[in-house]
Scaffold this active site. Structure first.
Site, PDB file in Angstrom:
ATOM      1  N   HIS A  64      10.154   3.321  -5.411  1.00 51.01           N
ATOM      2  CA  HIS A  64       9.835   2.307  -6.432  1.00 51.01           C
ATOM      3  C   HIS A  64      10.896   2.232  -7.542  1.00 51.01           C
ATOM      4  O   HIS A  64      11.373   1.159  -7.890  1.00 51.01           O
ATOM      5  CB  HIS A  64       8.488   2.614  -7.087  1.00 51.01           C
ATOM      6  CG  HIS A  64       7.361   2.787  -6.119  1.00 51.01           C
ATOM      7  ND1 HIS A  64       7.243   2.051  -4.973  1.00 51.01           N
ATOM      8  CD2 HIS A  64       6.284   3.617  -6.122  1.00 51.01           C
ATOM      9  CE1 HIS A  64       6.149   2.407  -4.330  1.00 51.01           C
ATOM     10  NE2 HIS A  64       5.557   3.364  -4.996  1.00 51.01           N
ATOM     11  N   ASP A  99       7.547  -2.036  -0.239  1.00 49.23           N
ATOM     12  CA  ASP A  99       7.556  -1.230  -1.458  1.00 49.23           C
ATOM     13  C   ASP A  99       6.784  -2.066  -2.462  1.00 49.23           C
ATOM     14  O   ASP A  99       7.275  -3.096  -2.926  1.00 49.23           O
ATOM     15  CB  ASP A  99       8.997  -0.997  -1.940  1.00 49.23           C
ATOM     16  CG  ASP A  99       9.028  -0.082  -3.148  1.00 49.23           C
ATOM     17  OD1 ASP A  99       8.279  -0.343  -4.102  1.00 49.23           O
ATOM     18  OD2 ASP A  99       9.799   0.893  -3.142  1.00 49.23           O
ATOM     19  N   HIS A 100       5.556  -1.651  -2.781  1.00 43.27           N
ATOM     20  CA  HIS A 100       4.698  -2.574  -3.530  1.00 43.27           C
ATOM     21  C   HIS A 100       5.256  -2.898  -4.918  1.00 43.27           C
ATOM     22  O   HIS A 100       4.882  -3.898  -5.516  1.00 43.27           O
ATOM     23  CB  HIS A 100       3.250  -2.084  -3.574  1.00 43.27           C
ATOM     24  CG  HIS A 100       2.970  -1.004  -4.579  1.00 43.27           C
ATOM     25  ND1 HIS A 100       3.225   0.319  -4.336  1.00 43.27           N
ATOM     26  CD2 HIS A 100       2.461  -1.063  -5.824  1.00 43.27           C
ATOM     27  CE1 HIS A 100       2.882   1.022  -5.397  1.00 43.27           C
ATOM     28  NE2 HIS A 100       2.414   0.222  -6.319  1.00 43.27           N
TER      29      HIS A 100
HETATM   30  C1  BG6 Z   1       2.285   4.916  -5.097  1.00 44.83           C
HETATM   31  C2  BG6 Z   1       2.300   6.410  -5.300  1.00 44.83           C
HETATM   32  O1  BG6 Z   1       3.286   4.523  -4.214  1.00 44.83           O
HETATM   33  O2  BG6 Z   1       2.490   4.283  -6.353  1.00 44.83           O
HETATM   34  C3  BG6 Z   1       1.227   6.830  -6.287  1.00 44.83           C
HETATM   35  O3  BG6 Z   1       2.080   7.054  -4.061  1.00 44.83           O
HETATM   36  C4  BG6 Z   1       1.398   6.076  -7.568  1.00 44.83           C
HETATM   37  O4  BG6 Z   1       1.260   8.222  -6.532  1.00 44.83           O
HETATM   38  C5  BG6 Z   1       1.489   4.579  -7.308  1.00 44.83           C
HETATM   39  O5  BG6 Z   1       0.262   6.355  -8.363  1.00 44.83           O
HETATM   40  C6  BG6 Z   1       1.837   3.833  -8.570  1.00 44.83           C
HETATM   41  O6  BG6 Z   1       1.697   2.469  -8.335  1.00 44.83           O
HETATM   42  P1  BG6 Z   1       1.246   1.500  -9.496  1.00 44.83           P
HETATM   43  O7  BG6 Z   1       1.309   0.156  -8.885  1.00 44.83           O
HETATM   44  O8  BG6 Z   1      -0.130   1.923  -9.903  1.00 44.83           O
HETATM   45  O9  BG6 Z   1       2.226   1.704 -10.593  1.00 44.83           O
END
Ligand code: BG6
Length: 552
Positions: free
Chosen positions: A291, A228-229
């Site tokens: 997230h 989960d990034h």
């Molecule tokens: C991804 C979603 O997991 O996270 C995207 O699929 C979203 O829709 C993105 O834009 C948001 O990540 P970050 O790191 O740009 O906040």
């Protein structure tokens, strides 16, 4: 929105120097090493650096895909530049596209930094890249993969330590682990075998359970790394450091002192080229279930006994277990969904969601979501938690705001006018990463007029520190066998258990409105009614520019 007053600005100037002094004094970095937040991060990163990962091969399934090019390859290159890759290391790209090693190396070049000073590092990195064409959808080609891997490992003197990264469509999450197991590439006896799985971890509770069950047929939970990034973001991890390395926050981090907690993740972009995917997903599945629930876990968890994968993940699970379910009949009152509509931003016509490529013109998929819920445990009983996320909002910003309760006795006129005047701790995840504390100060001059001022710390003050990207951090952790920042199967299922009744309610009750909001605004107006006794914070791009009018 109110504009910042002169006092606010002067107060900021004074406090800025104070903040800098206590949080980050560059000249005294060594002396302050163990007491300031900035140093704590550096110390932990240096520790990480000292622990070198074992020699290994990273296998990326879906190597011709977008994620590989945009995130994985640049992250691995950054690790090489930081000298964090093991001495003997290779990346084997795997996909159906017919390429050889050289063609793969050339393709990846486009996604590496182009400046001259990196030339040497780039050619050294390219030499670590290999490619294998493979049809992963049946078991019959996996022996080719096994042979290629074993040959590569032997030639390079690398033990059979392999990471398999599934950067593929989720339909293959069932087949690839099975294929790997069919040729014993799940067998950890001759070297570690780890499997990294990208979201989505299912599209509902049932499919999430089925996915976990399937993965566990071939790999053990310890071998599975669900990425989960958000957990890889430095500022998300900093939430643990802020909470548990400071004596001042934890004693007041509970229902006695906190009025409510707000989590906002706003994006200014729309669905861009991903309409086809997004229309079957929506904000709940795309952002909240994974997230934002993970953020809730870190904000609300009890202190872990040690900083170790299972100790932390046990605490996150307990938070999810304690969330009061939103029953289907409560959904209309506790959850607001919206969809962006056509509008003009800075004189430009901007498409509505239903006009986007790949989106059903009658779609009811939510591009915006706000919800209110409670965590029913000793620490959080009665404290509302609010989550808000959406596409095509005025700014790209993610932050957690802790709203503290008002003082029990309102000594100074005007102090108790609204909850907004109370102390707030803003943990800014992106952009302008940092922390801001809002508190009351006396307006100079006659009487006792109180004005809210800011004390702020911005990560960009740490000029000479490299902040690793989320993928860089998470890949390195997996290479080192540290699953702390990866989601565990049971927590993923628990998060789905919370989300599922809401999805059911929407499916079963089409009367629950999908509110339109013009692209470039903060979502449907009705969202304001969700927050009792207060209002949402409307953040700007710059952390400390709050309370000012923000440009779209
Ligand atoms: C991804 C979603 O997991 O996270 C995207 O699929 C979203 O829709 C993105 O834009 C948001 O990540 P970050 O790191 O740009 O906040």
């Amino acid at each position: 929105m109110p504009k910042g007053s002169g006092f606010l600005k002067n107060g900021r100037k004074v406090l800025k120097s104070f903040t800098l002094l206590i949080l980050w004094n560059k000249n005294q970095r060594e002396d302050n090493k163990n007491i300031n937040l900035a140093s704590a991060i550096i110390v932990s990163f240096k520790k990480k650096k000292m622990k070198q990962a074992e020699n290994q091969i990273l296998v990326i399934f879906g190597a011709s895909g977008d994620l590989t090019k945009r995130k994985l390859i640049p992250a691995m290159f950054d690790l090489q530049v930081q000298a964090m890759l093991p001495e003997k290391f290779a990346i084997l790209g795997v996909s159906r596209t017919d390429l050889n090693d050289q063609a793969f190396r050339e393709r990846m070049l486009e996604f590496l930094p182009k400046d001259k000073k990196n030339e040497k590092a780039i050619s050294a990195f390219q030499e670590k890249l290999y490619y294998q064409t493979l049809d992963t959808s049946g078991n019959y080609e996996y022996p080719i993969l096994r042979d290629r891997l074993l040959t590569l490992a032997k030639e390079m003197g690398i033990p059979e330590n392999f990471i398999f990264y599934l950067s593929t469509p989720p339909q293959l999450y069932e087949l690839i682990p099975q294929g790997l197991a069919s040729v014993n590439l799940n067998d950890a006896s001759g070297g570690f075998k780890r499997l990294i799985v990208e979201k989505p971890f299912g599209i509902d509770l049932e499919s999430a359970r089925a996915l976990n069950k399937n993965l566990l047929n071939y790999f053990s939970e310890e071998q599975i790394y669900r990425i989960d990034h958000y957990l890889g973001k430095e500022t998300v991890q900093n939430m643990l450091v802020t909470r548990f390395s400071n004596g001042i926050f934890e004693p007041i981090w509970n229902h006695n002192f906190i009025h409510h907690i707000e989590i906002t993740s706003a994006e200014s972009l729309g669905v861009e080229e991903r309409g086809g995917y997004y229309d079957h997903s929506g904000a709940m599945r795309d952002m909240v279930q994974n997230h934002l629930m993970q953020l809730v876990g870190l904000v609300a968890m009890e202190p872990p006994v040690i900083i170790e994968a299972n100790a932390i993940r046990n605490e996150v699970l307990k938070v999810f277990q304690s969330i009061l379910p939103i029953r289907e009949e409560q959904v209309a009152a506790c959850v607001i969904r919206g969809q962006y509509t056509q509008s003009h931003i800075k004189g430009q016509l901007v498409k509505g969601y239903r006009e986007e490529k790949g989106v059903d013109p009658e779609s009811r998929t939510e591009t915006y979501l706000a919800l209110k819920f409670y965590i029913d445990n000793w620490r959080w009983g009665g404290v509302p938690f609010y989550i808000r996320t959406g596409k095509k909002l005025p700014a790209r910003v993610t932050e957690v705001v802790i709203h503290f309760k008002n003082t029990p006795h309102h000594l100074f006129g005007g102090q108790a006018d609204s909850v907004v005047a109370n102390n707030q701790l803003v943990i800014r995840i992106q952009p302008d990463e940092g922390i801001l504390l809002k508190f009351g100060m006396k307006v100079p001059g006659a009487g006792f007029r109180v004005q809210t001022v800011n004390m702020d710390f911005h990560y960009d003050q740490l000029a000479d520190v490299h902040l690793p990207s989320a993928y860089e951090r998470l890949l390195l952790d997996c290479m080192q066998g540290d699953a702390t920042l990866y989601a565990r199967g049971d927590a993923v299922e628990k998060a789905w258990e919370f989300v599922q009744p809401i999805l059911n309610a929407w499916k079963n009750n089409p009367d629950i409105p999908v509110y339109g909001y013009p692209a470039g605004t903060w979502g449907p107006d009705v969202t304001d009614q969700l927050v009792d006794d207060g209002q949402w914070r409307y953040p700007c791009k710059n952390l400390s520019n709050d309370g000012e009018y923000c440009e779209l």
